[in-house]
Design a protein around this motif. Structure first.
Motif, PDB file in Angstrom:
ATOM      1  N   GLU A   1       4.597 -10.256  21.623  1.00 20.70           N
ATOM      2  CA  GLU A   1       3.960 -11.552  21.866  1.00 20.70           C
ATOM      3  C   GLU A   1       3.647 -11.772  23.349  1.00 20.70           C
ATOM      4  O   GLU A   1       2.614 -12.343  23.706  1.00 20.70           O
ATOM      5  CB  GLU A   1       4.861 -12.673  21.351  1.00 20.70           C
ATOM      6  CG  GLU A   1       4.209 -14.048  21.356  1.00 20.70           C
ATOM      7  CD  GLU A   1       5.137 -15.128  20.858  1.00 20.70           C
ATOM      8  OE1 GLU A   1       5.954 -15.608  21.665  1.00 20.70           O
ATOM      9  OE2 GLU A   1       5.059 -15.462  19.661  1.00 20.70           O
ATOM     10  N   LYS A   2       4.519 -11.256  24.211  1.00 25.82           N
ATOM     11  CA  LYS A   2       4.337 -11.474  25.646  1.00 25.82           C
ATOM     12  C   LYS A   2       3.099 -10.767  26.199  1.00 25.82           C
ATOM     13  O   LYS A   2       2.602 -11.119  27.268  1.00 25.82           O
ATOM     14  CB  LYS A   2       5.579 -11.023  26.408  1.00 25.82           C
ATOM     15  CG  LYS A   2       5.883  -9.534  26.298  1.00 25.82           C
ATOM     16  CD  LYS A   2       7.170  -9.189  27.025  1.00 25.82           C
ATOM     17  CE  LYS A   2       7.480  -7.691  26.940  1.00 25.82           C
ATOM     18  NZ  LYS A   2       8.753  -7.356  27.616  1.00 25.82           N
ATOM     19  N   SER A   3       2.576  -9.772  25.455  1.00 26.52           N
ATOM     20  CA  SER A   3       1.373  -9.071  25.910  1.00 26.52           C
ATOM     21  C   SER A   3       0.103  -9.888  25.659  1.00 26.52           C
ATOM     22  O   SER A   3      -0.975  -9.542  26.142  1.00 26.52           O
ATOM     23  CB  SER A   3       1.253  -7.715  25.224  1.00 26.52           C
ATOM     24  OG  SER A   3       1.039  -7.884  23.835  1.00 26.52           O
TER      25      SER A   3
ATOM     26  N   ILE B   1       8.691  -1.475  22.486  1.00 23.22           N
ATOM     27  CA  ILE B   1       9.652  -2.406  23.081  1.00 23.22           C
ATOM     28  C   ILE B   1       9.833  -2.127  24.574  1.00 23.22           C
ATOM     29  O   ILE B   1       9.907  -3.050  25.389  1.00 23.22           O
ATOM     30  CB  ILE B   1      11.008  -2.314  22.344  1.00 23.22           C
ATOM     31  CG1 ILE B   1      10.839  -2.738  20.871  1.00 23.22           C
ATOM     32  CG2 ILE B   1      12.063  -3.171  23.032  1.00 23.22           C
ATOM     33  CD1 ILE B   1      12.051  -2.490  20.012  1.00 23.22           C
ATOM     34  N   SER B   2       9.866  -0.836  24.936  1.00 25.87           N
ATOM     35  CA  SER B   2      10.109  -0.466  26.336  1.00 25.87           C
ATOM     36  C   SER B   2       8.869  -0.603  27.207  1.00 25.87           C
ATOM     37  O   SER B   2       8.956  -0.551  28.432  1.00 25.87           O
ATOM     38  CB  SER B   2      10.623   0.975  26.408  1.00 25.87           C
ATOM     39  OG  SER B   2       9.606   1.881  25.978  1.00 25.87           O
ATOM     40  N   GLY B   3       7.691  -0.733  26.606  1.00 24.34           N
ATOM     41  CA  GLY B   3       6.457  -0.894  27.372  1.00 24.34           C
ATOM     42  C   GLY B   3       5.701   0.400  27.589  1.00 24.34           C
ATOM     43  O   GLY B   3       4.689   0.407  28.303  1.00 24.34           O
ATOM     44  N   LYS B   4       6.162   1.510  26.992  1.00 25.95           N
ATOM     45  CA  LYS B   4       5.413   2.757  27.123  1.00 25.95           C
ATOM     46  C   LYS B   4       4.032   2.629  26.493  1.00 25.95           C
ATOM     47  O   LYS B   4       3.098   3.316  26.867  1.00 25.95           O
ATOM     48  CB  LYS B   4       6.194   3.906  26.469  1.00 25.95           C
ATOM     49  CG  LYS B   4       7.422   4.323  27.245  1.00 25.95           C
ATOM     50  CD  LYS B   4       8.092   5.521  26.585  1.00 25.95           C
ATOM     51  CE  LYS B   4       9.335   5.960  27.367  1.00 25.95           C
ATOM     52  NZ  LYS B   4      10.013   7.109  26.724  1.00 25.95           N
TER      53      LYS B   4
ATOM     54  N   PRO C   1       7.630  -4.663  11.672  1.00 29.67           N
ATOM     55  CA  PRO C   1       7.932  -6.087  11.882  1.00 29.67           C
ATOM     56  C   PRO C   1       9.394  -6.434  11.599  1.00 29.67           C
ATOM     57  O   PRO C   1       9.975  -7.271  12.278  1.00 29.67           O
ATOM     58  CB  PRO C   1       6.989  -6.793  10.900  1.00 29.67           C
ATOM     59  CG  PRO C   1       5.820  -5.874  10.801  1.00 29.67           C
ATOM     60  CD  PRO C   1       6.407  -4.496  10.840  1.00 29.67           C
ATOM     61  N   TYR C   2       9.981  -5.781  10.589  1.00 25.77           N
ATOM     62  CA  TYR C   2      11.393  -6.059  10.281  1.00 25.77           C
ATOM     63  C   TYR C   2      12.289  -5.670  11.451  1.00 25.77           C
ATOM     64  O   TYR C   2      13.223  -6.401  11.808  1.00 25.77           O
ATOM     65  CB  TYR C   2      11.825  -5.300   9.025  1.00 25.77           C
ATOM     66  CG  TYR C   2      13.313  -5.420   8.766  1.00 25.77           C
ATOM     67  CD1 TYR C   2      13.829  -6.573   8.173  1.00 25.77           C
ATOM     68  CD2 TYR C   2      14.193  -4.423   9.156  1.00 25.77           C
ATOM     69  CE1 TYR C   2      15.186  -6.713   7.960  1.00 25.77           C
ATOM     70  CE2 TYR C   2      15.556  -4.555   8.956  1.00 25.77           C
ATOM     71  CZ  TYR C   2      16.053  -5.706   8.354  1.00 25.77           C
ATOM     72  OH  TYR C   2      17.403  -5.846   8.157  1.00 25.77           O
TER      73      TYR C   2
ATOM     74  N   LYS D   1      15.079  -9.855  17.171  1.00 20.80           N
ATOM     75  CA  LYS D   1      14.618 -11.153  17.671  1.00 20.80           C
ATOM     76  C   LYS D   1      13.588 -11.014  18.796  1.00 20.80           C
ATOM     77  O   LYS D   1      13.624 -11.713  19.803  1.00 20.80           O
ATOM     78  CB  LYS D   1      15.810 -11.995  18.129  1.00 20.80           C
ATOM     79  CG  LYS D   1      16.784 -12.317  16.992  1.00 20.80           C
ATOM     80  CD  LYS D   1      17.922 -13.210  17.450  1.00 20.80           C
ATOM     81  CE  LYS D   1      18.835 -13.527  16.262  1.00 20.80           C
ATOM     82  NZ  LYS D   1      19.987 -14.392  16.666  1.00 20.80           N
ATOM     83  N   ILE D   2      12.658 -10.065  18.589  1.00 18.20           N
ATOM     84  CA  ILE D   2      11.573  -9.842  19.550  1.00 18.20           C
ATOM     85  C   ILE D   2      10.280 -10.397  18.960  1.00 18.20           C
ATOM     86  O   ILE D   2       9.798  -9.894  17.946  1.00 18.20           O
ATOM     87  CB  ILE D   2      11.409  -8.335  19.864  1.00 18.20           C
ATOM     88  CG1 ILE D   2      12.711  -7.766  20.454  1.00 18.20           C
ATOM     89  CG2 ILE D   2      10.237  -8.107  20.816  1.00 18.20           C
ATOM     90  CD1 ILE D   2      12.679  -6.269  20.671  1.00 18.20           C
ATOM     91  N   PRO D   3       9.698 -11.438  19.547  1.00 20.54           N
ATOM     92  CA  PRO D   3       8.442 -12.003  19.020  1.00 20.54           C
ATOM     93  C   PRO D   3       7.296 -10.981  19.113  1.00 20.54           C
ATOM     94  O   PRO D   3       7.235 -10.200  20.061  1.00 20.54           O
ATOM     95  CB  PRO D   3       8.183 -13.208  19.927  1.00 20.54           C
ATOM     96  CG  PRO D   3       9.487 -13.491  20.610  1.00 20.54           C
ATOM     97  CD  PRO D   3      10.183 -12.165  20.733  1.00 20.54           C
ATOM     98  N   TYR D   4       6.408 -11.022  18.126  1.00 18.95           N
ATOM     99  CA  TYR D   4       5.317 -10.046  18.102  1.00 18.95           C
ATOM    100  C   TYR D   4       4.049 -10.684  17.536  1.00 18.95           C
ATOM    101  O   TYR D   4       4.082 -11.742  16.918  1.00 18.95           O
ATOM    102  CB  TYR D   4       5.708  -8.833  17.251  1.00 18.95           C
ATOM    103  CG  TYR D   4       6.033  -9.166  15.810  1.00 18.95           C
ATOM    104  CD1 TYR D   4       5.038  -9.187  14.834  1.00 18.95           C
ATOM    105  CD2 TYR D   4       7.342  -9.471  15.420  1.00 18.95           C
ATOM    106  CE1 TYR D   4       5.330  -9.493  13.520  1.00 18.95           C
ATOM    107  CE2 TYR D   4       7.646  -9.791  14.106  1.00 18.95           C
ATOM    108  CZ  TYR D   4       6.637  -9.794  13.155  1.00 18.95           C
ATOM    109  OH  TYR D   4       6.926 -10.110  11.845  1.00 18.95           O
TER     110      TYR D   4
END
Length: 760
Positions: A113-115, A167-170, A182-183, A189-192
């Motif tokens: 989500e942060k992207s 998750i790591s940004g690679k 998604p699961y 608990k990482i928004p996407y």
């Protein structure tokens, strides 16, 4: 002596090997074990395959092998594939698509989500993991291109299939499955965000069960049986997701997934299969044609080959019998055992059997091109009538489980709705849950009491052993209602003139209709199943509709009437019959003329003018304006995103939307105006004595009322329209008037899409 025994044992072993050779099946999966293939595990573990004499070996995905090649080259082989099987067909592979488990592909683009990546246009200059296989990524790549994003605008990375890289940004975006990644993100608990091709009408099939053309031609019954057992496995899996997930977790968990992850996957895949809509396994030729156009557009049909869409889809209404089946059909006789006075299922009328069972039996006989017999029995017992005949009878059950191991059931032929009867003073029952603490009688033969108790634990269900007993309890207030099939309830009420009892409502349960035969006659059941597959929905509907309104007639009274009363009034009838016939004929002709006029002028769905009629009205107004120089305008409009409504919610919801919109329009135009359906979701309003400004004022009113519409099926569903106006000018024809209105409408639609794009 010992040598002789050894030879006998050896011959028996060889015979056993040959007898099972044709029943050994290999199924190749297109990925690793997970809920994505649950139906096949269930069919194997629950014995659905073995019931058809099939021994199935399920092979996990191996990236060093080509599934299509394996299925084509190896006998008795089946595979799971994607929509890219169409390209395999273009490349010359003779394959047959049996069923598609997932009506929409689970393949999506996922980002954190942060992207802030929400639409395909946000992908520009972003790192994206997507497979290099053009076939596999066709839906995603077509979606990206359609939104004005070039492949050169993307930073393509090799797909590692590791969510940790996202998750790591690679990577910033990765192609993944709705049912898996998604699961993992939710559990952490990482928004996407998700970009789903289905939201942009790029709908591809997924989880397609297929085999080779050679397998179908040489073993047609086996193909049908394997497909049928597999779909039965999927039906069980989707009805029992937690139980199925536990089976995979304990026995097929090569990826070491958690039980919770498998349950999550099952729930997502159930939605994509459209199981609750009854679409499990469906393959629509029109959708295949659409997928073909996609691949041709992308240049993946390298040799520009052409094939008939119907040639690649298993036709479940046509079965090719092999020689063994034809011989069996020719050399045996088949008899249906029926009882009298089971209206409307089986009953005698002028010494001839009639009823639903008889009609379906005769239809199956026609499908197999073999005359079948009908014999009356007492209590419908399976006893020998002729030594050379195969016997069968109809049974009705919710699940079809036959406790007697000596018998075998066909696949379901049709479904009979269950209903609840109550006294006339009881209110309409729209949901059984409102009957908390009430006593409801249920016929014990339905075998549905346990299911009802599970679904409605607060209702007291009591079993009765006969229809008479059920109505007795109802009449004497020992039960609030009585549940049985709707035909039997209707017949009993009519037969016994129960004026104080009514069919209150149907309930959300149905009885399946099966044919039962002795287990030794399994070949006959195979033939029956092939014929059942060929029964169309229209044929089924005609048979059932024939008996919807059947009433009980007291035969003795009827005979007495004919014998004594009819001769007494015969003379009177002779004097008046001519006049009666004449009046009826005049009345009938007027009704026919009125109905024909309505059919000729009205749209069958919306009950407004059809295209032919509204076009005729428009022409007349044109002539009037030319002659008298009066103002005359038309409004041409369509519904925004109506295709998305049809695709996501189903055509029945689309029909409801069209009906409500047309009713709203009708209620907000003048009596002098005319309103008609031009076609699909396009409509035309004819406005006599109206200039452009007046037409615009009317549009404002219509827009407000349409925007305020609500729908019971989806309270969040909002409808809007794109309107175009055209005012008559000197020299205008109907064609030029429509072109101006059409151009105006598409200008409005462009503005709508622009506003929608800003919001998203």
């Amino acid at each position: 002596m010992i040598i002789k025994k050894l030879l006998i044992i050896l011959l028996l072993l060889i015979s056993s090997l040959f007898s099972t050779e044709n029943k050994k099946i290999t199924l190749y999966l297109d990925w690793l074990n997970q809920f994505q293939f649950a139906g096949y595990y269930i069919a194997k573990e629950k014995g659905f395959y073995s019931n058809y004499g099939l021994d199935v070996d399920i092979i996990e995905f191996n990236q060093n092998s080509n599934i299509t090649n394996e299925v084509i080259k190896k006998p008795n082989s089946y595979g799971i594939g994607k929509a890219s099987l169409i390209i395999d067909k273009y490349d010359g592979n003779d394959i047959i698509l049996l069923s598609s488990v997932f009506q929409n592909s689970p393949l999506v683009l996922i980002s954190l989500e942060k992207s802030n990546i929400k639409t395909p246009k946000d992908l520009k200059n972003r790192k994206i993991m997507i497979t290099n296989d053009a076939k596999e990524a066709a839906a995603l790549k077509t979606l990206i291109t359609s939104q004005g994003v070039s492949q050169d605008d993307l930073i393509i990375q090799e797909h590692t299939f590791k969510i940790e890289d996202l998750i790591s940004g690679k990577t910033e975006v990765m192609a993944s499955y709705l049912s898996n990644e998604p699961y993992i993100l939710e559990s952490k608990k990482i928004p996407y965000n998700i970009i789903n091709p289905n939201d942009y009408n790029f709908n591809f099939y997924e989880g397609i069960l297929f085999t080779s053309l050679n397998e179908l031609l040489t073993n047609p019954t086996r193909v049908q049986n394997f497909n049928e057992a597999s779909l039965k496995g999927w039906s069980y899996a989707f009805k029992n997701i937690e139980e199925t997930a536990k089976l995979i977790y304990e026995k097929y968990n090569t990826q070491n997934k958690t039980l919770e992850a498998l349950i999550y996957e099952g729930n997502v895949l159930k939605k994509l299969s459209k199981f609750d809509n009854g679409n499990l396994g469906e393959i629509n030729p029109e959708k295949i044609d659409e997928i073909k156009r996609f691949y041709n557009f992308l240049g993946l049909n390298k040799n520009n080959n052409i094939f008939d869409t119907n040639s690649i889809i298993l036709n479940k209404t046509e079965v090719i019998f092999n020689k063994e089946k034809l011989n069996y059909l020719e050399n045996n006789h088949f008899t249906l055992l029926v009882e009298d006075n089971k209206i409307p299922f089986s009953f005698k009328l002028t010494n001839q059997f009639k009823g639903i069972e008889i009609d379906f039996w005769n239809l199956i006989s026609e499908k197999l091109n073999k005359p079948f017999n009908i014999e009356e029995t007492i209590d419908n017992k399976m006893f020998n009538i002729f030594s050379n005949t195969v016997k069968a009878k109809f049974i009705y059950s919710y699940e079809g489980n036959d406790k007697n191991n000596n018998y075998i059931l066909s696949k379901p032929i049709s479904q009979i709705n269950l209903a609840i009867a109550t006294k006339n003073d009881k209110n309409f029952i729209n949901d059984l849950s409102i009957l908390s603490n009430k006593k409801i009688a249920v016929l014990d033969k339905l075998n549905i009491k346990n299911l009802l108790e599970k679904d409605f634990p607060n209702i007291h269900f009591i079993e009765v052993n006969s229809v008479e007993n059920g109505f007795y309890k109802l009449k004497n207030n020992e039960a609030y209602g009585f549940i049985d099939n709707i035909y039997s309830l209707t017949h009993y009420i009519n037969k016994n003139h129960l004026s104080n009892i009514k069919i209150n409502s149907t309930i959300d349960y149905s009885l399946n209709m099966y044919l039962q035969s002795e287990k030794k006659d399994y070949k006959f059941v195979d033939l029956i199943n092939s014929a059942i597959n060929r029964i169309t929905k229209d044929e089924e509907k005609i048979i059932l509709n024939n008996y919807q309104q059947i009433l009980y007639h007291d035969r003795i009274n009827y005979i007495q009437f004919l014998k004594y009363i009819l001769p007494l009034i015969l003379l009177l009838l002779i004097f008046v019959i001519f006049n009666i016939k004449l009046k009826k004929e005049i009345h009938r002709r007027k009704e026919v003329e009125a109905e024909l006029l309505k059919l000729a002028n009205k749209d069958s769905l919306t009950n407004i003018f059809n295209r032919r009629k509204i076009e005729e009205i428009c022409e007349k107004e044109l002539i009037r304006s030319k002659r008298y120089g009066t103002h005359f305008s038309i409004i041409f409009f369509d519904l925004n995103d109506f295709k998305i409504i049809n695709d996501k919610l189903g055509h029945h919801i689309g029909d409801e939307v069209l009906t409500k919109v047309t009713q709203t329009i009708n209620n907000n135009i003048r009596e002098s105006d005319s309103f008609g359906r031009w076609g699909g979701d396009e409509f035309l309003i004819v406005l006599p004595q109206t200039n452009e400004n007046q037409a615009k004022a009317m549009i404002l009113t219509l827009e407000k009322n349409i925007n305020d519409l609500t729908f019971d099926v989806n309270s969040e569903l909002k409808i809007s329209c794109s309107f175009g106006i055209s005012e008559y000018e000197k020299g205008d024809t109907l064609d030029s008037l429509l072109k101006k209105a059409d151009k105006s409408m598409y200008t409005t639609k462009a503005l709508y899409k622009q506003e929608l794009s800003k919001k998203t």
